[in-house]
Design an enzyme around this catalytic site. Structure first.
Site, PDB file in Angstrom:
ATOM      1  N   GLY A  14      90.853  -3.802  -1.341  1.00 42.29           N
ATOM      2  CA  GLY A  14      90.606  -2.091  -0.415  1.00 42.29           C
ATOM      3  C   GLY A  14      90.024  -0.994  -1.138  1.00 42.29           C
ATOM      4  N   MET A  92      87.721 -10.284   6.116  1.00 41.94           N
ATOM      5  CA  MET A  92      87.589 -11.516   6.406  1.00 41.94           C
ATOM      6  C   MET A  92      87.222 -12.167   6.921  1.00 41.94           C
ATOM      7  SD  MET A  92      87.462 -11.805   2.971  1.00 41.94           S
ATOM      8  CE  MET A  92      87.386 -12.919   2.098  1.00 41.94           C
ATOM      9  N   ARG A  93      86.653 -11.714   8.336  1.00 43.66           N
ATOM     10  CA  ARG A  93      85.715 -12.884   9.524  1.00 43.66           C
ATOM     11  C   ARG A  93      84.741 -11.956   9.675  1.00 43.66           C
ATOM     12  NH1 ARG A  93      90.178 -14.114  11.927  1.00 43.66           N
ATOM     13  NH2 ARG A  93      92.495 -13.064  11.193  1.00 43.66           N
ATOM     14  N   ASN A 109      78.534  -4.104   6.439  1.00 38.91           N
ATOM     15  CA  ASN A 109      79.236  -4.445   5.671  1.00 38.91           C
ATOM     16  C   ASN A 109      78.885  -4.614   3.563  1.00 38.91           C
ATOM     17  OD1 ASN A 109      80.991  -7.020   4.500  1.00 38.91           O
ATOM     18  ND2 ASN A 109      79.181  -8.685   4.840  1.00 38.91           N
ATOM     19  N   HIS A 111      78.358  -7.353   0.804  1.00 42.37           N
ATOM     20  CA  HIS A 111      78.599  -8.417   0.030  1.00 42.37           C
ATOM     21  C   HIS A 111      78.136  -8.709  -1.446  1.00 42.37           C
ATOM     22  CE1 HIS A 111      78.099 -12.530   0.301  1.00 42.37           C
ATOM     23  NE2 HIS A 111      76.920 -13.172  -0.178  1.00 42.37           N
ATOM     24  N   LYS A 174      81.659  -3.358 -10.044  1.00 40.74           N
ATOM     25  CA  LYS A 174      81.229  -1.743 -10.544  1.00 40.74           C
ATOM     26  C   LYS A 174      80.055  -0.871 -10.091  1.00 40.74           C
ATOM     27  CE  LYS A 174      83.110  -1.461 -15.150  1.00 40.74           C
ATOM     28  NZ  LYS A 174      82.222  -2.052 -16.429  1.00 40.74           N
TER      29      LYS A 174
HETATM   30  C1  GRF Z   1      84.479  -7.422  -2.448  1.00 39.78           C
HETATM   31  O1  GRF Z   1      83.916  -8.369  -3.770  1.00 39.78           O
HETATM   32  C2  GRF Z   1      83.223  -7.265  -1.715  1.00 39.78           C
HETATM   33  O2  GRF Z   1      81.778  -7.727  -1.571  1.00 39.78           O
HETATM   34  C3  GRF Z   1      82.799  -8.505   0.218  1.00 39.78           C
HETATM   35  O3  GRF Z   1      84.866  -8.596  -0.453  1.00 39.78           O
HETATM   36  C4  GRF Z   1      85.428  -7.894  -1.276  1.00 39.78           C
HETATM   37  C5  GRF Z   1      86.279  -6.459  -1.417  1.00 39.78           C
HETATM   38  O4  GRF Z   1      86.660  -6.516  -1.856  1.00 39.78           O
HETATM   39  N1  GRF Z   1      82.668  -8.288   1.142  1.00 39.78           N
HETATM   40  P1  GRF Z   1      87.823  -5.161  -2.269  1.00 39.78           P
HETATM   41  O5  GRF Z   1      88.938  -5.582  -0.777  1.00 39.78           O
HETATM   42  O6  GRF Z   1      86.842  -3.979  -1.333  1.00 39.78           O
HETATM   43  O7  GRF Z   1      88.218  -4.741  -3.107  1.00 39.78           O
END
Ligand code: GRF
Length: 219
Positions: A14, A92-93, A109, A111, A174
Site C-alpha cells: 500500500g 493483484m486481480r 491502475n 504498472h 519513487k
Molecule cells: C507497485 O509496484 C505497483 O506499480 C504495482 O504493484 C506495486 C504495489 O505497491 N501495481 P504498493 O502496494 O503500492 O506499495
C-alpha cells in the site's frame, strides 16, 4: 470544486495508497479516500487506513459464486458511497466487466514498467531480464485486459548495469509515488479527456507538473 471521492483497491504493502493519502493530507490534492477495499486481510494497506481513519472493507472472491459477482458487489459498495474514481494500488486481480462498466474511464491502475512493454506480474524483473536501458512506470485507465487500457502518464528511469530487481523497483517506486497522485489530481481537476486509446491532458495543467511527466533520473 468539491473533493473527489476516491476508493482504493489494494492487496498488499500500500505504498501507492499512502502517496495518495499524503497528497490529500498536504492539501495538494483535493480529494478524500472514501474507502479502501482489500482482498487480503494481511495487507499492510489496512494498517495505513486505520492510522489515517480511512474506512476499509475486506472482500474476497471466494465468498462469491463467480468473479463477476465479486466485482459487481464491489461496484455496488462503491456506488452506495458515491465514489467518483477507483484507484487500483497493487490490487493483484484483473478487474472484471461489472466494475469496469459501473465506472467507465474512472478506474486507474499503476504498472511498474513502460507499457505496453512488460505487462503483468514482475514488470521490473521482466525489463531487467530483457536488457532494456530505460524503464519506468505507467498510470493508465483500466479496461478488461492485463495492463492494456489508455495511458495517462508515464515516467522513465535508467536501468543500470548493476541493477537488481530490488534496486530497479526502488527507483521506479519513487516515481510511482509522484505520478499516481499527479494523475489523480489531473482527473480531480477535470483535465483528462479520453478519445479512443488516447488520453489528452489539458496543456495548462502541465505548468505545475513541470519535470514530472517524464522526470529525468537524478543519478
Ligand atoms: C507497485 O509496484 C505497483 O506499480 C504495482 O504493484 C506495486 C504495489 O505497491 N501495481 P504498493 O502496494 O503500492 O506499495
Amino acid at each position: 470544486m468539491g473533493k473527489l471521492r476516491i476508493a482504493v483497491l489494494a492487496s498488499g504493502r500500500g505504498s501507492n495508497f499512502q502517496s495518495l493519502v499524503d497528497a490529500i493530507d498536504s492539501g495538494w490534492l483535493q480529494g478524500e479516500i472514501s474507502m479502501l477495499i482489500t482482498d487480503n486481510t494481511e495487507a499492510f494497506a489496512i494498517e495505513r487506513a486505520k492510522k489515517h481513519g480511512i474506512a476499509y472493507r475486506s472482500m474476497f472472491p471466494n465468498d462469491f459464486a463467480s468473479k463477476d459477482l465479486y466485482f459487481s458487489a464491489i461496484a455496488e459498495e462503491l456506488k452506495k458511497i458515491h465514489v467518483e474514481l477507483v484507484v487500483l494500488a497493487g490490487f493483484m486481480r484483473i478487474v472484471r466487466k461489472p466494475l469496469i462498466d459501473a465506472f467507465p474511464f474512472k478506474i486507474m491502475n499503476i504498472h511498474p514498467a513502460l507499457l505496453p512493454s512488460f505487462p503483468g506480474l514482475h514488470g521490473q524483473k521482466q525489463a531487467l531480464d530483457y536488457g532494456v536501458k530505460i524503464s519506468g512506470c505507467t498510470v493508465h485507465f483500466v479496461d478488461g485486459g492485463m495492463d492494456t487500457g489508455p495511458i495517462i502518464i508515464q515516467a522513465a528511469v535508467p536501468v543500470h548495469d548493476d541493477d537488481t530487481e530490488e534496486s530497479l523497483s526502488e527507483r521506479i517506486l519513487k516515481l510511482e509515488h509522484k505520478i499516481y497522485p499527479q494523475a489523480v489530481k489531473l482527473f480531480a481537476e477535470g483535465m483528462i479527456e479520453v478519445s479512443g486509446r488516447k488520453v489528452m491532458i489539458r496543456r495548462d495543467a502541465f505548468a505545475e507538473v513541470d519535470g514530472m511527466i517524464n522526470p529525468l533520473p537524478e543519478n
